[in-house]
Design a protein around this motif. Sequence first.
Motif, PDB file in Angstrom:
ATOM      1  N   ALA A 271       0.847  -1.194   0.000  1.00  0.00           N
ATOM      2  CA  ALA A 271       0.000   0.000   0.000  1.00  0.00           C
ATOM      3  C   ALA A 271       0.882   1.245   0.000  1.00  0.00           C
ATOM      4  N   ILE A 272       0.691   2.097  -0.993  1.00  0.00           N
ATOM      5  CA  ILE A 272       1.470   3.327  -1.126  1.00  0.00           C
ATOM      6  C   ILE A 272       0.711   4.474  -0.465  1.00  0.00           C
ATOM      7  N   SER A 273       1.407   5.242   0.338  1.00  0.00           N
ATOM      8  CA  SER A 273       0.779   6.364   1.036  1.00  0.00           C
ATOM      9  C   SER A 273       0.247   7.399   0.045  1.00  0.00           C
ATOM     10  N   THR A 274      -0.741   8.156   0.501  1.00  0.00           N
ATOM     11  CA  THR A 274      -1.374   9.166  -0.342  1.00  0.00           C
ATOM     12  C   THR A 274      -1.022  10.568   0.136  1.00  0.00           C
ATOM     13  N   ASP A 275      -1.221  11.540  -0.743  1.00  0.00           N
ATOM     14  CA  ASP A 275      -0.943  12.929  -0.397  1.00  0.00           C
ATOM     15  C   ASP A 275      -2.143  13.544   0.322  1.00  0.00           C
ATOM     16  N   ALA A 276      -2.094  14.844   0.552  1.00  0.00           N
ATOM     17  CA  ALA A 276      -3.148  15.513   1.312  1.00  0.00           C
ATOM     18  C   ALA A 276      -4.506  15.399   0.639  1.00  0.00           C
ATOM     19  N   ALA A 277      -4.513  15.242  -0.693  1.00  0.00           N
ATOM     20  CA  ALA A 277      -5.769  15.119  -1.433  1.00  0.00           C
ATOM     21  C   ALA A 277      -6.203  13.673  -1.607  1.00  0.00           C
ATOM     22  N   GLY A 278      -5.459  12.724  -1.025  1.00  0.00           N
ATOM     23  CA  GLY A 278      -5.841  11.321  -1.097  1.00  0.00           C
ATOM     24  C   GLY A 278      -5.341  10.586  -2.321  1.00  0.00           C
ATOM     25  N   ARG A 279      -4.383  11.165  -3.061  1.00  0.00           N
ATOM     26  CA  ARG A 279      -3.860  10.549  -4.280  1.00  0.00           C
ATOM     27  C   ARG A 279      -2.545   9.827  -4.002  1.00  0.00           C
ATOM     28  N   MET A 280      -2.343   8.716  -4.691  1.00  0.00           N
ATOM     29  CA  MET A 280      -1.120   7.947  -4.512  1.00  0.00           C
ATOM     30  C   MET A 280       0.111   8.823  -4.761  1.00  0.00           C
TER      31      MET A 280
ATOM     32  N   GLY B 165       6.258   9.206  -6.241  1.00  0.00           N
ATOM     33  CA  GLY B 165       7.649   9.012  -5.843  1.00  0.00           C
ATOM     34  C   GLY B 165       7.815   7.822  -4.912  1.00  0.00           C
ATOM     35  N   LEU B 166       6.861   7.646  -3.993  1.00  0.00           N
ATOM     36  CA  LEU B 166       6.915   6.507  -3.078  1.00  0.00           C
ATOM     37  C   LEU B 166       6.665   5.194  -3.815  1.00  0.00           C
ATOM     38  N   LEU B 167       5.825   5.240  -4.849  1.00  0.00           N
ATOM     39  CA  LEU B 167       5.608   4.045  -5.672  1.00  0.00           C
ATOM     40  C   LEU B 167       6.908   3.617  -6.338  1.00  0.00           C
ATOM     41  N   GLU B 168       7.593   4.563  -6.935  1.00  0.00           N
ATOM     42  CA  GLU B 168       8.852   4.259  -7.616  1.00  0.00           C
ATOM     43  C   GLU B 168       9.864   3.656  -6.642  1.00  0.00           C
ATOM     44  N   GLU B 169       9.922   4.233  -5.450  1.00  0.00           N
ATOM     45  CA  GLU B 169      10.848   3.735  -4.429  1.00  0.00           C
ATOM     46  C   GLU B 169      10.468   2.324  -3.983  1.00  0.00           C
ATOM     47  N   ALA B 170       9.166   2.070  -3.824  1.00  0.00           N
ATOM     48  CA  ALA B 170       8.707   0.756  -3.367  1.00  0.00           C
ATOM     49  C   ALA B 170       9.028  -0.335  -4.387  1.00  0.00           C
TER      50      ALA B 170
END
Length: 383
Positions: free
Chosen positions: A109-118, A121-126
Amino acid sequence: MVDGLLGLLNPMASLSDMAPSGVMVERQVVRSLAALVGFDPATADGVCTSGGTVSNLIAVLAARNRAFPEAWEKGVAGMRPRAFCSEDVHYSVRRVFGIAGMGSDALTAISTDAAGRMRVGLLEEAIHLARRAGESPFLVVAGAPSTPIGAFDPIGAIGAVARAAGLWLHVDAAHGGGLLFSERLRPLLAGAAVADSFSMDGHKMVFQPSSQGWLRFRHGADAYAAFRQRVPYLLGPDGADSDFDAIGKSLQCTRRLDALKLWVTWHLYGSRTLGGWAEQCVATARAFYQRLVDHPDFEPVHVPACNIVCFRARHPSGRHDDGFHDALRARLLVQGNAWVVLTTWRGERLLRTAWMNPTQGEEQVAAVVAALAAARASLLAAG
């Protein structure tokens, strides 16, 4: 009307020799919907399903089988599959991984930003970390929108990461796919044309009777990747009797011709009207949001991207109280003049509305807010 006709005729919509005209109807709708996503209708393919859960299951199986060609026969033991999704992904995606034998723990599960969107950058890192750990990344699921607050993941940016990493991109647009009919709302799904698969529910924002889902594949051959079987009395050597059959692409053999419902609706009303209905639902949600902003007893937790609005009920103590929200919803249901649901987002219990009726507007918004205020006052008066 169409449901009644289907009950009377009872066509079996998986094989062209059993329902030739019905199979052609489904094929035409699939191609038209593929074009709406941005796929080439001449090379794309897909199938009508019962809804988002089955669509997601077929898409995940197709992605798994492409990445692990022996998975259908031998399973995935020792292959260490890894997939990625938003922390707010629809529950069906985790359910699908359990059904498919990979286990829900195979999802990161990739964290989301303040607006709730994936967070891309964290996806790429994961993905990088998974490969370093000896795992086998194969799939990214983007939400359009996510379930709790209706946030749309940045599909184009996610698609670029998936493509660079050689991963399948599936867009779960079960709720929001109908926004493609609206030129004004279509940018919310920008980048969908790069997806390998795209799911959409007709019985949500395309205003169809339940149940009706649609799954489309950018490359037509991928539509046959999910189910690798030989059934001589039904399936030919390539998994289907002809290009017109759905049996090689569908989880079910016996299927209603639910495609006819959208075929009739689309021909009667056209894309502009369907898009206008979606726009009206979003406009109603935004009117509801503004009423909450202006109300002393309620507080929206996000600006609505589509027709979903989540909000808090203010407690007199000034603190957030999950139990207060549970009790408020129960009181509202007893009153019987409005209906909202509960959800949990970022650790908080919230009230949630999804405005799904294009005939509703300011009058209904005012009535729901009044019902909420009355339920809150009644709850506080009862101590």
